[in-house]
Design a protein around this motif. Structure first.
Motif: not given
Lengths: 128, 279
Positions: B229, B231-232, B267-268, B270-271, B274
Protein backbone atom coordinates in the motif's frame (compact mmCIF):
# COMPACT_ATOMS: atom_id res chain seq x y z
CA UNK A 1 25.79 14.73 8.56
CA UNK A 2 23.85 13.16 5.70
CA UNK A 3 23.28 9.52 4.80
CA UNK A 4 23.36 9.16 1.03
CA UNK A 5 23.29 6.26 -1.45
CA UNK A 6 26.71 5.43 -2.84
CA UNK A 7 25.80 6.67 -6.33
CA UNK A 8 25.30 10.19 -4.91
CA UNK A 9 28.66 10.21 -3.13
CA UNK A 10 31.45 12.15 -4.84
CA UNK A 11 35.20 12.57 -4.51
CA UNK A 12 36.00 15.37 -2.08
CA UNK A 13 33.21 14.59 0.39
CA UNK A 14 34.30 13.74 3.94
CA UNK A 15 33.09 10.62 5.74
CA UNK A 16 31.17 11.53 8.89
CA UNK A 17 31.01 7.89 10.01
CA UNK A 18 33.20 4.85 9.37
CA UNK A 19 32.17 2.71 6.40
CA UNK A 20 31.73 -1.02 6.89
CA UNK A 21 31.28 -3.87 4.44
CA UNK A 22 27.97 -5.77 4.64
CA UNK A 23 29.78 -8.42 6.75
CA UNK A 24 30.63 -5.74 9.33
CA UNK A 25 34.33 -5.25 8.59
CA UNK A 26 35.28 -1.55 8.75
CA UNK A 27 36.95 -0.38 5.53
CA UNK A 28 37.30 3.39 5.98
CA UNK A 29 37.39 5.60 9.06
CA UNK A 30 35.37 8.70 9.84
CA UNK A 31 37.17 11.82 8.56
CA UNK A 32 38.45 10.11 5.39
CA UNK A 33 38.13 12.17 2.21
CA UNK A 34 36.36 10.26 -0.54
CA UNK A 35 38.20 9.66 -3.81
CA UNK A 36 37.01 8.04 -7.05
CA UNK A 37 39.16 4.98 -6.33
CA UNK A 38 37.71 4.64 -2.82
CA UNK A 39 34.14 4.94 -4.17
CA UNK A 40 34.85 2.22 -6.75
CA UNK A 41 36.21 -0.03 -4.01
CA UNK A 42 33.13 0.58 -1.82
CA UNK A 43 30.92 -0.34 -4.76
CA UNK A 44 32.85 -3.56 -5.36
CA UNK A 45 32.56 -4.44 -1.65
CA UNK A 46 28.76 -4.12 -1.72
CA UNK A 47 28.56 -0.88 0.32
CA UNK A 48 25.24 0.80 -0.55
CA UNK A 49 25.22 3.97 1.61
CA UNK A 50 27.77 6.31 3.22
CA UNK A 51 27.36 9.04 5.82
CA UNK A 52 29.14 12.26 4.93
CA UNK A 53 29.77 15.62 6.61
CA UNK A 54 27.30 18.44 6.08
CA UNK A 55 24.37 18.12 3.68
CA UNK A 56 26.17 18.17 0.33
CA UNK A 57 23.36 16.54 -1.65
CA UNK A 58 20.23 18.54 -2.32
CA UNK A 59 17.36 16.07 -2.09
CA UNK A 60 14.56 18.43 -2.96
CA UNK A 61 15.16 18.34 -6.69
CA UNK A 62 12.23 18.49 -9.07
CA UNK A 63 12.36 14.85 -10.21
CA UNK A 64 8.59 14.81 -10.14
CA UNK A 65 8.16 12.16 -12.78
CA UNK A 66 10.09 9.31 -11.15
CA UNK A 67 8.43 6.38 -9.40
CA UNK A 68 9.95 7.33 -6.01
CA UNK A 69 9.14 11.01 -6.37
CA UNK A 70 5.51 10.07 -6.97
CA UNK A 71 5.55 7.90 -3.83
CA UNK A 72 6.92 10.87 -1.89
CA UNK A 73 4.15 13.13 -3.20
CA UNK A 74 1.42 10.63 -2.28
CA UNK A 75 2.62 9.89 1.26
CA UNK A 76 0.67 12.68 3.03
CA UNK A 77 -2.55 11.37 1.47
CA UNK A 78 -1.72 7.74 2.33
CA UNK A 79 -1.08 8.68 5.97
CA UNK A 80 -3.99 11.18 6.20
CA UNK A 81 -5.85 9.13 8.82
CA UNK A 82 -3.13 9.41 11.45
CA UNK A 83 -2.44 13.14 11.85
CA UNK A 84 -1.85 12.85 15.60
CA UNK A 85 -0.47 9.35 15.98
CA UNK A 86 3.20 9.55 17.06
CA UNK A 87 4.13 6.08 15.73
CA UNK A 88 2.51 6.53 12.33
CA UNK A 89 3.91 10.06 12.20
CA UNK A 90 7.39 8.66 12.76
CA UNK A 91 6.84 6.09 10.00
CA UNK A 92 5.55 8.81 7.67
CA UNK A 93 8.67 10.95 8.22
CA UNK A 94 10.95 7.93 7.83
CA UNK A 95 9.33 6.94 4.52
CA UNK A 96 9.36 10.54 3.27
CA UNK A 97 13.11 10.71 3.86
CA UNK A 98 13.56 7.26 2.29
CA UNK A 99 11.74 8.24 -0.92
CA UNK A 100 13.44 11.66 -1.03
CA UNK A 101 16.88 10.00 -1.04
CA UNK A 102 15.73 7.30 -3.42
CA UNK A 103 14.24 9.84 -5.86
CA UNK A 104 17.50 11.80 -5.88
CA UNK A 105 19.41 8.57 -6.42
CA UNK A 106 17.12 7.56 -9.32
CA UNK A 107 17.62 11.00 -10.89
CA UNK A 108 21.41 10.49 -10.85
CA UNK A 109 21.03 7.05 -12.42
CA UNK A 110 18.72 8.44 -15.10
CA UNK A 111 21.20 11.25 -15.86
CA UNK A 112 24.04 8.73 -16.15
CA UNK A 113 21.93 6.56 -18.47
CA UNK A 114 21.08 9.58 -20.63
CA UNK A 115 24.75 10.49 -20.88
CA UNK A 116 25.74 6.95 -21.93
CA UNK A 117 25.65 6.14 -25.67
CA UNK A 118 22.25 4.74 -26.65
CA UNK A 119 21.79 1.38 -28.42
CA UNK A 120 21.26 3.14 -31.76
CA UNK A 121 24.58 4.93 -31.42
CA UNK A 122 26.25 1.67 -30.43
CA UNK A 123 24.84 -0.08 -33.51
CA UNK A 124 26.03 2.77 -35.71
CA UNK A 125 29.50 2.44 -34.24
CA UNK A 126 29.54 -1.28 -34.91
CA UNK A 127 28.32 -0.80 -38.48
CA UNK A 128 31.03 1.76 -39.01
CA UNK B 1 -27.26 -4.89 12.17
CA UNK B 2 -29.32 -7.84 13.42
CA UNK B 3 -27.79 -11.23 14.03
CA UNK B 4 -30.31 -12.76 11.58
CA UNK B 5 -29.13 -10.52 8.76
CA UNK B 6 -25.49 -11.35 9.43
CA UNK B 7 -26.26 -15.07 9.48
CA UNK B 8 -28.21 -14.77 6.24
CA UNK B 9 -25.24 -13.00 4.60
CA UNK B 10 -22.76 -15.56 5.90
CA UNK B 11 -25.05 -18.20 4.37
CA UNK B 12 -24.99 -16.42 1.03
CA UNK B 13 -21.19 -16.11 1.14
CA UNK B 14 -20.80 -19.82 1.70
CA UNK B 15 -23.57 -20.91 -0.68
CA UNK B 16 -21.76 -23.81 -2.27
CA UNK B 17 -23.77 -23.60 -5.44
CA UNK B 18 -22.07 -20.36 -6.50
CA UNK B 19 -18.75 -20.58 -4.67
CA UNK B 20 -15.74 -20.90 -6.97
CA UNK B 21 -15.24 -24.63 -7.36
CA UNK B 22 -11.90 -26.21 -6.77
CA UNK B 23 -10.74 -28.70 -9.37
CA UNK B 24 -11.88 -32.28 -8.65
CA UNK B 25 -8.33 -33.45 -8.83
CA UNK B 26 -7.52 -31.50 -5.66
CA UNK B 27 -9.72 -33.78 -3.52
CA UNK B 28 -7.95 -36.85 -4.85
CA UNK B 29 -4.56 -35.26 -4.39
CA UNK B 30 -5.37 -34.31 -0.79
CA UNK B 31 -6.37 -37.90 -0.05
CA UNK B 32 -3.19 -39.16 -1.65
CA UNK B 33 -0.99 -36.76 0.33
CA UNK B 34 -2.60 -37.91 3.57
CA UNK B 35 -1.51 -41.50 2.84
CA UNK B 36 1.83 -42.28 4.44
CA UNK B 37 3.06 -44.35 1.50
CA UNK B 38 2.42 -41.79 -1.27
CA UNK B 39 5.33 -40.36 -3.20
CA UNK B 40 5.87 -36.89 -4.69
CA UNK B 41 5.97 -38.56 -8.07
CA UNK B 42 2.47 -39.99 -7.65
CA UNK B 43 1.06 -36.65 -6.45
CA UNK B 44 2.68 -34.78 -9.33
CA UNK B 45 1.35 -37.31 -11.81
CA UNK B 46 -2.17 -36.86 -10.51
CA UNK B 47 -2.05 -33.04 -10.73
CA UNK B 48 -0.45 -33.23 -14.18
CA UNK B 49 -3.47 -35.18 -15.46
CA UNK B 50 -5.41 -31.89 -15.35
CA UNK B 51 -3.49 -30.07 -18.04
CA UNK B 52 -5.24 -26.72 -17.75
CA UNK B 53 -4.68 -26.67 -14.01
CA UNK B 54 -1.04 -27.70 -14.41
CA UNK B 55 -0.43 -24.89 -16.87
CA UNK B 56 -1.93 -22.33 -14.49
CA UNK B 57 0.06 -23.67 -11.55
CA UNK B 58 3.31 -23.61 -13.53
CA UNK B 59 2.60 -20.04 -14.63
CA UNK B 60 2.08 -18.99 -11.02
CA UNK B 61 5.08 -20.80 -9.52
CA UNK B 62 7.32 -19.20 -12.15
CA UNK B 63 6.05 -15.70 -11.33
CA UNK B 64 8.37 -13.33 -9.43
CA UNK B 65 6.49 -14.13 -6.20
CA UNK B 66 8.38 -17.32 -5.41
CA UNK B 67 11.83 -16.38 -6.62
CA UNK B 68 12.16 -19.18 -9.20
CA UNK B 69 11.20 -17.11 -12.26
CA UNK B 70 11.05 -19.33 -15.32
CA UNK B 71 12.99 -22.19 -13.75
CA UNK B 72 10.21 -24.61 -12.76
CA UNK B 73 9.15 -26.67 -15.72
CA UNK B 74 7.27 -29.59 -14.16
CA UNK B 75 4.67 -30.07 -11.45
CA UNK B 76 6.98 -32.54 -9.72
CA UNK B 77 9.74 -29.94 -9.58
CA UNK B 78 7.23 -27.42 -8.16
CA UNK B 79 6.16 -29.91 -5.50
CA UNK B 80 9.72 -30.61 -4.42
CA UNK B 81 10.63 -26.91 -4.27
CA UNK B 82 7.43 -25.47 -2.81
CA UNK B 83 5.72 -28.32 -0.97
CA UNK B 84 2.11 -29.44 -1.13
CA UNK B 85 0.73 -26.71 1.19
CA UNK B 86 1.91 -24.00 -1.16
CA UNK B 87 0.73 -25.84 -4.25
CA UNK B 88 -2.69 -26.42 -2.72
CA UNK B 89 -3.03 -22.72 -1.89
CA UNK B 90 -1.92 -21.76 -5.40
CA UNK B 91 -4.64 -24.01 -6.83
CA UNK B 92 -7.19 -22.27 -4.58
CA UNK B 93 -5.95 -18.84 -5.71
CA UNK B 94 -6.14 -19.71 -9.40
CA UNK B 95 -9.70 -20.97 -8.93
CA UNK B 96 -10.84 -17.94 -6.94
CA UNK B 97 -9.21 -15.28 -9.04
CA UNK B 98 -10.61 -16.93 -12.14
CA UNK B 99 -14.06 -15.66 -11.19
CA UNK B 100 -12.74 -12.14 -10.84
CA UNK B 101 -14.47 -9.61 -12.97
CA UNK B 102 -12.50 -7.12 -15.01
CA UNK B 103 -12.82 -4.37 -12.43
CA UNK B 104 -10.99 -6.55 -9.91
CA UNK B 105 -7.67 -6.59 -11.73
CA UNK B 106 -6.39 -4.00 -9.24
CA UNK B 107 -7.13 -6.42 -6.40
CA UNK B 108 -5.19 -9.15 -8.17
CA UNK B 109 -2.20 -6.83 -8.53
CA UNK B 110 -2.48 -5.82 -4.88
CA UNK B 111 -2.54 -9.50 -3.86
CA UNK B 112 0.43 -10.32 -6.06
CA UNK B 113 2.36 -7.32 -4.73
CA UNK B 114 1.58 -8.35 -1.17
CA UNK B 115 2.70 -11.93 -1.90
CA UNK B 116 6.02 -10.63 -3.23
CA UNK B 117 6.60 -8.51 -0.12
CA UNK B 118 5.65 -11.40 2.21
CA UNK B 119 8.00 -13.83 0.43
CA UNK B 120 10.85 -11.31 0.46
CA UNK B 121 10.34 -10.52 4.16
CA UNK B 122 10.14 -14.19 5.16
CA UNK B 123 13.32 -14.98 3.20
CA UNK B 124 15.11 -12.01 4.76
CA UNK B 125 14.13 -13.17 8.25
CA UNK B 126 15.30 -16.70 7.39
CA UNK B 127 11.87 -18.17 8.07
CA UNK B 128 11.45 -21.80 7.11
CA UNK B 129 9.18 -22.36 4.07
CA UNK B 130 9.17 -18.72 2.97
CA UNK B 131 6.89 -19.66 0.05
CA UNK B 132 4.08 -20.36 2.51
CA UNK B 133 4.25 -16.73 3.63
CA UNK B 134 4.13 -15.61 0.00
CA UNK B 135 1.06 -17.70 -0.67
CA UNK B 136 -0.68 -16.32 2.44
CA UNK B 137 0.00 -12.85 1.03
CA UNK B 138 -1.48 -13.93 -2.28
CA UNK B 139 -4.67 -15.11 -0.59
CA UNK B 140 -5.03 -12.40 2.09
CA UNK B 141 -7.92 -10.62 0.34
CA UNK B 142 -9.65 -13.79 -0.86
CA UNK B 143 -12.72 -12.79 1.16
CA UNK B 144 -13.13 -9.60 -0.88
CA UNK B 145 -13.26 -11.56 -4.14
CA UNK B 146 -15.70 -14.13 -2.82
CA UNK B 147 -17.94 -11.50 -1.18
CA UNK B 148 -18.09 -9.63 -4.49
CA UNK B 149 -19.03 -12.78 -6.36
CA UNK B 150 -21.54 -14.04 -3.81
CA UNK B 151 -23.09 -10.72 -2.77
CA UNK B 152 -22.81 -8.61 -5.95
CA UNK B 153 -25.71 -6.40 -4.85
CA UNK B 154 -23.79 -5.18 -1.79
CA UNK B 155 -20.46 -4.38 -3.46
CA UNK B 156 -21.61 -0.94 -4.78
CA UNK B 157 -22.86 -0.10 -1.30
CA UNK B 158 -19.44 -0.94 0.24
CA UNK B 159 -17.72 1.18 -2.42
CA UNK B 160 -20.12 4.06 -1.78
CA UNK B 161 -19.37 4.01 1.96
CA UNK B 162 -15.60 3.94 1.25
CA UNK B 163 -15.85 6.89 -1.14
CA UNK B 164 -18.32 9.06 0.74
CA UNK B 165 -16.99 8.64 4.27
CA UNK B 166 -13.35 7.94 3.47
CA UNK B 167 -13.46 4.66 5.41
CA UNK B 168 -11.21 1.69 4.90
CA UNK B 169 -12.74 -1.09 2.83
CA UNK B 170 -12.66 -3.33 5.92
CA UNK B 171 -14.62 -0.78 7.97
CA UNK B 172 -17.16 -0.38 5.17
CA UNK B 173 -17.54 -4.17 4.86
CA UNK B 174 -18.24 -4.42 8.58
CA UNK B 175 -20.84 -1.72 8.32
CA UNK B 176 -22.58 -3.02 5.20
CA UNK B 177 -22.16 -6.79 5.58
CA UNK B 178 -21.83 -7.05 9.34
CA UNK B 179 -18.38 -8.66 9.00
CA UNK B 180 -15.11 -8.04 7.19
CA UNK B 181 -13.13 -10.00 4.61
CA UNK B 182 -10.86 -11.24 7.40
CA UNK B 183 -13.80 -13.17 8.85
CA UNK B 184 -14.80 -14.44 5.39
CA UNK B 185 -11.18 -15.59 4.92
CA UNK B 186 -11.46 -17.75 8.04
CA UNK B 187 -14.70 -19.38 6.80
CA UNK B 188 -13.22 -20.01 3.37
CA UNK B 189 -9.99 -21.41 4.80
CA UNK B 190 -12.07 -23.94 6.75
CA UNK B 191 -14.28 -24.66 3.78
CA UNK B 192 -11.35 -25.27 1.43
CA UNK B 193 -9.26 -26.95 4.15
CA UNK B 194 -6.31 -24.61 3.87
CA UNK B 195 -3.41 -25.35 6.26
CA UNK B 196 -3.83 -23.73 9.71
CA UNK B 197 -0.83 -21.39 9.34
CA UNK B 198 -2.18 -19.98 6.07
CA UNK B 199 -5.64 -19.66 7.65
CA UNK B 200 -4.21 -17.61 10.49
CA UNK B 201 -2.29 -15.39 8.06
CA UNK B 202 -5.51 -14.70 6.14
CA UNK B 203 -7.81 -14.14 9.10
CA UNK B 204 -5.46 -12.12 11.32
CA UNK B 205 -3.64 -9.90 8.83
CA UNK B 206 -5.46 -6.83 10.20
CA UNK B 207 -4.85 -7.75 13.86
CA UNK B 208 -1.66 -9.83 13.80
CA UNK B 209 -0.91 -9.23 17.48
CA UNK B 210 -3.98 -11.30 18.36
CA UNK B 211 -2.94 -14.36 16.34
CA UNK B 212 -2.51 -17.26 18.74
CA UNK B 213 -0.92 -20.10 16.82
CA UNK B 214 1.13 -18.59 14.00
CA UNK B 215 1.75 -14.93 14.92
CA UNK B 216 4.74 -14.68 12.55
CA UNK B 217 2.55 -15.64 9.60
CA UNK B 218 -0.08 -13.02 10.49
CA UNK B 219 2.63 -10.38 11.11
CA UNK B 220 4.38 -11.03 7.79
CA UNK B 221 1.11 -10.65 5.87
CA UNK B 222 0.31 -7.51 7.90
CA UNK B 223 3.67 -5.93 7.01
CA UNK B 224 3.41 -7.14 3.38
CA UNK B 225 0.00 -5.46 3.07
CA UNK B 226 1.42 -2.23 4.54
CA UNK B 227 4.37 -2.26 2.11
CA UNK B 228 2.30 -2.86 -1.03
CA UNK B 229 0.00 0.00 0.00
CA UNK B 230 2.95 2.35 0.60
CA UNK B 231 4.06 1.66 -2.98
CA UNK B 232 0.43 1.77 -4.20
CA UNK B 233 0.91 -1.28 -6.38
CA UNK B 234 -2.54 -2.54 -7.37
CA UNK B 235 -5.77 -1.45 -5.69
CA UNK B 236 -7.21 -3.11 -2.61
CA UNK B 237 -10.48 -1.20 -2.53
CA UNK B 238 -9.32 1.94 -0.72
CA UNK B 239 -6.33 4.27 -0.87
CA UNK B 240 -4.22 4.71 2.25
CA UNK B 241 -1.86 2.80 4.48
CA UNK B 242 -3.33 0.67 7.25
CA UNK B 243 -2.14 1.21 10.82
CA UNK B 244 1.13 -0.71 11.12
CA UNK B 245 0.87 -2.55 14.43
CA UNK B 246 4.09 -1.91 16.37
CA UNK B 247 3.61 -5.33 18.00
CA UNK B 248 3.96 -6.94 14.57
CA UNK B 249 7.36 -5.28 14.10
CA UNK B 250 8.36 -6.50 17.56
CA UNK B 251 7.13 -10.07 17.03
CA UNK B 252 9.14 -10.29 13.80
CA UNK B 253 12.21 -8.66 15.42
CA UNK B 254 12.31 -6.47 12.34
CA UNK B 255 15.14 -3.94 12.66
CA UNK B 256 15.15 -0.54 10.89
CA UNK B 257 18.09 -1.74 8.76
CA UNK B 258 16.13 -4.83 7.65
CA UNK B 259 13.05 -2.69 6.97
CA UNK B 260 15.13 -0.46 4.70
CA UNK B 261 16.54 -3.47 2.82
CA UNK B 262 12.98 -4.74 2.36
CA UNK B 263 11.89 -1.35 1.02
CA UNK B 264 14.84 -1.33 -1.40
CA UNK B 265 14.04 -4.81 -2.72
CA UNK B 266 10.34 -4.11 -3.07
CA UNK B 267 10.96 -0.70 -4.66
CA UNK B 268 13.05 -2.37 -7.39
CA UNK B 269 10.50 -5.13 -7.94
CA UNK B 270 7.45 -2.86 -8.11
CA UNK B 271 9.29 -0.43 -10.39
CA UNK B 272 10.06 -3.31 -12.72
CA UNK B 273 6.42 -4.45 -12.72
CA UNK B 274 5.13 -0.92 -13.37
CA UNK B 275 7.69 -0.42 -16.16
CA UNK B 276 6.64 -3.77 -17.68
CA UNK B 277 2.98 -2.70 -17.66
CA UNK B 278 3.60 0.65 -19.29
CA UNK B 279 5.98 -0.63 -21.99
Amino acid sequence: MQKIPLNLAQAGMMLAKAVSRPDGMAVAAAGTELTDTLLERFDAMGVTHVEVDGRPVGLDGAQTSSFCATRLEHLPFLFRKYPNDPWMGQLHRYLAQYFRVKAASCAVLAKTADAAPGPENAATDEDA
Amino acid sequence: MTRDLRTERKGRILAVRDLPTLPNVLEEVTRLVERADSSTEEVAKLISMDQVLSAKVLKMVNSPVYGFSGRISTIQHALVLLGFNVLRSIIVSTSVFEVMTENMVGLWEHSLGCAMACGELARMLDFKDAEEYAVAGLLHDLGKVVATVQLPDLKPEIERVVAERDLYYLEAEREVLGFGHDRINAWLADYWKLPPNIKEGLSYHHKPHLAQLYPEMACVVHVGDFIVRVFEYGFSGDVGVPYLQPEAVKILNLTPAQFEILLDHMCDQYMELVAGQSS
